[in-house]
Design an enzyme around this catalytic site. Structure first.
Site, PDB file in Angstrom:
ATOM      1  N   LYS A 204     -69.221 -10.869 -14.544  1.00 17.11           N
ATOM      2  CA  LYS A 204     -68.734 -12.212 -14.912  1.00 17.11           C
ATOM      3  C   LYS A 204     -69.185 -12.632 -16.299  1.00 17.11           C
ATOM      4  CE  LYS A 204     -67.300 -13.831 -10.462  1.00 17.11           C
ATOM      5  NZ  LYS A 204     -67.477 -14.726  -9.319  1.00 17.11           N
ATOM      6  N   ARG A 238     -71.001  -9.111  -3.768  1.00 10.63           N
ATOM      7  CA  ARG A 238     -69.631  -8.679  -4.074  1.00 10.63           C
ATOM      8  C   ARG A 238     -69.660  -8.011  -5.445  1.00 10.63           C
ATOM      9  NH1 ARG A 238     -65.258 -10.876  -6.649  1.00 10.63           N
ATOM     10  NH2 ARG A 238     -63.215 -10.520  -5.699  1.00 10.63           N
TER      11      ARG A 238
HETATM   12  C1  7PJ Z   1     -65.526 -14.306  -6.211  1.00 15.71           C
HETATM   13  C2  7PJ Z   1     -64.600 -14.134  -5.188  1.00 15.71           C
HETATM   14  C3  7PJ Z   1     -66.843 -14.726  -5.884  1.00 15.71           C
HETATM   15  C4  7PJ Z   1     -66.141 -14.700  -3.581  1.00 15.71           C
HETATM   16  C5  7PJ Z   1     -63.673 -13.724  -7.087  1.00 15.71           C
HETATM   17  C6  7PJ Z   1     -64.068 -11.979  -9.948  1.00 15.71           C
HETATM   18  C7  7PJ Z   1     -63.262 -13.203  -9.828  1.00 15.71           C
HETATM   19  N1  7PJ Z   1     -64.889 -14.311  -3.885  1.00 15.71           N
HETATM   20  N2  7PJ Z   1     -63.425 -13.764  -5.760  1.00 15.71           N
HETATM   21  N3  7PJ Z   1     -67.089 -14.898  -4.552  1.00 15.71           N
HETATM   22  N4  7PJ Z   1     -64.924 -14.028  -7.392  1.00 15.71           N
HETATM   23  N5  7PJ Z   1     -66.478 -14.899  -2.304  1.00 15.71           N
HETATM   24  O1  7PJ Z   1     -64.019 -11.073  -9.150  1.00 15.71           O
HETATM   25  O2  7PJ Z   1     -64.801 -11.910 -10.972  1.00 15.71           O
HETATM   26  O3  7PJ Z   1     -67.725 -14.953  -6.712  1.00 15.71           O
HETATM   27  S1  7PJ Z   1     -62.423 -13.329  -8.233  1.00 15.71           S
END
Ligand code: 7PJ
Length: 262
Positions: A204, A238
């Site tokens: 990020k 994640r």
């Molecule tokens: C997140 C997400 C996060 C959860 C994305 C990216 C942007 N779902 N989906 N948490 N970020 N739960 O993958 O950088 O931080 S999309």
């Protein structure tokens, strides 16, 4: 939780996995590298991204979910905010809903209650298209925690079993770099929600700001942030780079389990 984006415009792997075969290979690799969950998303939520129609999102994710379920037993989560996509995805074999809108879209609470699968409730200030314009908080940690507690209460009132819920502070979703760092530094306060904490910091922009690295050079920073999150109590990370993250988390988990001040 390994990230499998099947969008042509997601910011860090845009377009690379936008075909079921490539997605499938990526899913296999993530499973081999130790992913415990594979998170499949067909609606880019990066700042400024366009909305995707329900049909378009279904066309992207359903074939990939079915194919991934055939090649691995690793549970699949569906990254969506749309109730229709939640229903079809679970029908196709997904066993978790990852909703960056925390079930606030009309019909989403009912869909999650009907489907009776795990649900990640994420905090976001504003909407993806505009959320980074002027994020503002009194105390970001307090506000994010109280939002998540409220969404837990609303989800439970809608008939979702509390033990199915996990919470996520939503790094980068309506937050400045300072807000993101404050959340990471004080993640333990999210334990007040009484549910496992999921953290998505992988690649990020805050990590880009801190390291002055482009998105594809942020793996070491992502692993560092993941380790810090685990030391702050996170249960699920994640991540794009599953193998490297699993190594980092093995170290973090051993140290956390040996710590006398949990
Ligand atoms: C997140 C997400 C996060 C959860 C994305 C990216 C942007 N779902 N989906 N948490 N970020 N739960 O993958 O950088 O931080 S999309």
């Amino acid at each position: 939780m390994g990230i499998l984006n099947v969008t042509p415009d997601s910011f860090s792997d845009g377009g690379r996995f936008d075909s079921p075969n490539i997605a499938l290979q990526q899913a296999r690799t993530m499973a081999e590298e130790g992913a415990a969950i594979i998170d499949i998303g067909g609606e880019s939520t990066r700042p400024g991204a366009d909305d995707v129609s329900t049909q378009h999102e279904l066309d992207r994710v359903i074939p990939v979910i079915e194919a991934v379920r055939e090649v691995t037993d690793v549970p699949v989560s569906i990254d969506t905010s749309k109730p229709a996509v939640m229903r079809e995805a679970v029908g196709a074999g997904a066993s978790m809903i990852n909703d960056v809108c925390a079930l606030q879209v009309e019909g989403a609470l009912q869909a999650a209650a009907d489907l009776d699968v795990a649900v990640c409730l994420m905090h976001m200030q504003g909407q993806p298209r505009t959320m980074q314009e002027a994020p503002g908080y009194g105390d970001v940690v307090v506000e994010v925690t109280s939002f998540l507690k409220e969404r837990i209460a609303i989800a439970v009132a809608a008939g979702i079993h509390e033990d199915k819920l996990v919470v996520d502070p939503g790094f980068g979703f309506g937050k400045t770099h300072e807000h993101n760092v404050a959340l990471l530094a004080n993640l333990r306060q999210l334990q007040d929600c009484g549910r496992p904490v999921l953290v998505g910091v992988s690649r990020k922009s805050t990590l880009g700001e801190l390291t002055q690295r482009d998105v594809h050079e942020r793996m070491p920073a992502s692993v560092a942030a993941a380790v810090i999150a685990v030391m702050g109590g996170a249960q699920i990370i994640r991540a794009h780079d599953v193998g490297a993250t699993v190594d980092g988390l093995r170290v973090a988990r051993a140290v956390r389990e040996s710590s006398t001040d949990q």
